[in-house]
Write an enzyme that holds these catalytic residues in place. Structure first.
Site, mmCIF file in Angstrom:
data_model
loop_
_atom_site.group_PDB
_atom_site.id
_atom_site.type_symbol
_atom_site.label_atom_id
_atom_site.label_comp_id
_atom_site.label_asym_id
_atom_site.label_seq_id
_atom_site.Cartn_x
_atom_site.Cartn_y
_atom_site.Cartn_z
ATOM 1 N N GLU A 169 -5.758 -5.289 9.781
ATOM 2 C CA GLU A 169 -4.588 -3.549 10.255
ATOM 3 C C GLU A 169 -5.180 -2.920 12.078
ATOM 4 O OE1 GLU A 169 -2.239 -2.811 6.568
ATOM 5 O OE2 GLU A 169 -4.432 -1.439 7.341
ATOM 6 N N HIS A 222 -9.794 1.133 4.667
ATOM 7 C CA HIS A 222 -8.973 1.419 5.555
ATOM 8 C C HIS A 222 -8.831 2.334 6.856
ATOM 9 C CE1 HIS A 222 -4.670 2.619 6.337
ATOM 10 N NE2 HIS A 222 -4.146 1.710 5.954
ATOM 11 N N ASN A 252 0.710 -1.318 0.281
ATOM 12 C CA ASN A 252 0.191 0.182 -0.251
ATOM 13 C C ASN A 252 0.436 0.915 -0.070
ATOM 14 O OD1 ASN A 252 -1.875 1.920 0.689
ATOM 15 N ND2 ASN A 252 -2.581 0.935 2.432
ATOM 16 N N GLY A 282 1.962 1.694 10.487
ATOM 17 C CA GLY A 282 2.917 3.264 10.669
ATOM 18 C C GLY A 282 3.933 3.642 12.704
ATOM 19 N N GLU A 300 -7.496 4.701 7.771
ATOM 20 C CA GLU A 300 -7.310 6.474 7.315
ATOM 21 C C GLU A 300 -8.488 6.519 6.646
ATOM 22 O OE1 GLU A 300 -3.171 5.853 5.214
ATOM 23 O OE2 GLU A 300 -2.859 5.103 7.659
ATOM 24 N N SER A 320 3.199 -1.944 10.248
ATOM 25 C CA SER A 320 4.448 -2.344 10.361
ATOM 26 C C SER A 320 5.489 -3.290 10.398
ATOM 27 C CB SER A 320 4.645 -1.940 12.594
ATOM 28 O OG SER A 320 4.285 -0.778 12.041
ATOM 29 N N LYS A 345 0.207 4.300 0.048
ATOM 30 C CA LYS A 345 -1.282 5.461 0.383
ATOM 31 C C LYS A 345 -0.713 6.638 -0.665
ATOM 32 C CE LYS A 345 -1.062 3.506 4.484
ATOM 33 N NZ LYS A 345 -0.500 3.582 6.335
HETATM 34 P P1 PGA Z 1 2.473 0.166 7.533
HETATM 35 O O1 PGA Z 1 1.124 0.964 7.203
HETATM 36 O O2 PGA Z 1 2.884 -1.100 7.061
HETATM 37 O O3 PGA Z 1 2.759 1.213 7.526
HETATM 38 O O4 PGA Z 1 2.423 -0.154 9.353
HETATM 39 C C1 PGA Z 1 0.157 -0.350 6.415
HETATM 40 C C2 PGA Z 1 -1.468 0.161 6.376
HETATM 41 O O5 PGA Z 1 -2.107 0.909 6.448
HETATM 42 O O6 PGA Z 1 -1.774 -0.370 5.183
#
Ligand code: PGA
Length: 251
Positions: free
Chosen positions: A170, A98, A9, A176, A100, A212, A11
């Site tokens: 997630e 997601h 991803n 993150g 976010e 992560s 982003k």
């Molecule tokens: P990350 O993000 O691996 O940077 O923690 C995962 C995601 O948001 O899909």
């Protein structure tokens, strides 16, 4: 052995030049990896570079995905992108719901469900994200919250569509932050997701872990029986770490 699915991803990162370079590095790196028969690989770049990336990865085993889509096929929806438009660009997957987007755009389980139905109608596989916040985990609400997210989504799409969706667990506190869920914590929630889908709908969807995931922790996560792959953010933006994660999934 069951095929694992590793999804990058990207982003809101990369411009055309860096997307080109990253996808070239991935294609080149995978060529030297040997057999990747038990892993499927997807990258989900921003809309603006989908076509650039599509051209580069087309001779490779890497598949293309997007990070969102609209519920409608077309229409007066300024600024939106339909699932059909994504298929037209060569996408076969789309990340939906997601955290976010749930947080910043108030996406509900019902809306995510409507998007998933639109994605399926266009021939895309939805990757549906669920996950609890740190507060919810610390107050012992993980099981009830994940159950309600999965059920809310499943009711919105129905049994048949559910069979064609992939889930991504997630935990919000792991995204993150560099603080991934432990393999045991992830496995426990994957089993909750599977048991809801099985008991209510007799379905056994593929469940990815995200939050992560990196080159160091991927193998351990993949060793859990209910972890069918990974949704990778930060570590998918560097070819060597993403390739190491893919190799860990290959086993
Ligand atoms: P990350 O993000 O691996 O940077 O923690 C995962 C995601 O948001 O899909």
């Amino acid at each position: 052995m069951k095929e694992k699915l590793v999804v990058g991803n990207w982003k809101m990162f990369t411009d055309r030049a860096s997307a080109q370079s990253l996808s070239q590095q991935l294609v080149g790196g995978l060529e030297t990896c040997g057999s990747l028969s038990s892993v499927r690989i997807v990258i989900c770049p921003p809309y603006t570079v989908l076509e650039t990336v599509s051209t580069i990865i087309s001779p490779s085993p890497i598949m293309l995905g997007a990070q969102n889509c609209h519920t409608q096929k077309e229409g007066a929806f300024t600024g939106e992108i339909s699932a059909q438009m994504l298929t037209d660009l060569g996408c076969s997957f789309v990340i939906l719901g997601h955290s976010e987007r749930r947080r910043d755009f108030n996406e509900t389980n019902e809306l995510v469900g409507a998007k998933a139905l639109a994605a399926l109608a266009a021939g895309l596989t939805p990757i549906v994200c669920v996950g609890e916040s740190l507060d919810q985990r610390e107050s012992g609400e993980t099981t009830s919250f994940i159950t309600s997210q999965v059920l809310g989504f499943a009711r919105a799409v129905g049994e048949e569509a559910l069979a064609s969706c992939v889930f991504a667990y997630e935990p919000i506190w792991a995204i993150g932050t560099g603080r991934a869920a432990s393999p045991e914590q992830a496995e426990e929630v994957h089993q909750i997701i599977l048991s809801v889908c099985k008991s209510e709908y007799s379905q056994k969807p593929q469940v990815l872990y995200g939050g992560s995931v990196n080159a160091e922790n991927a193998s351990q996560l993949f060793s859990q029986p209910s972890i069918d792959g990974a949704l990778v953010g930060g570590a998918s933006l560097k070819a060597p770490s993403f390739i190491t994660i893919i190799q860990a999934a290959q086993g």
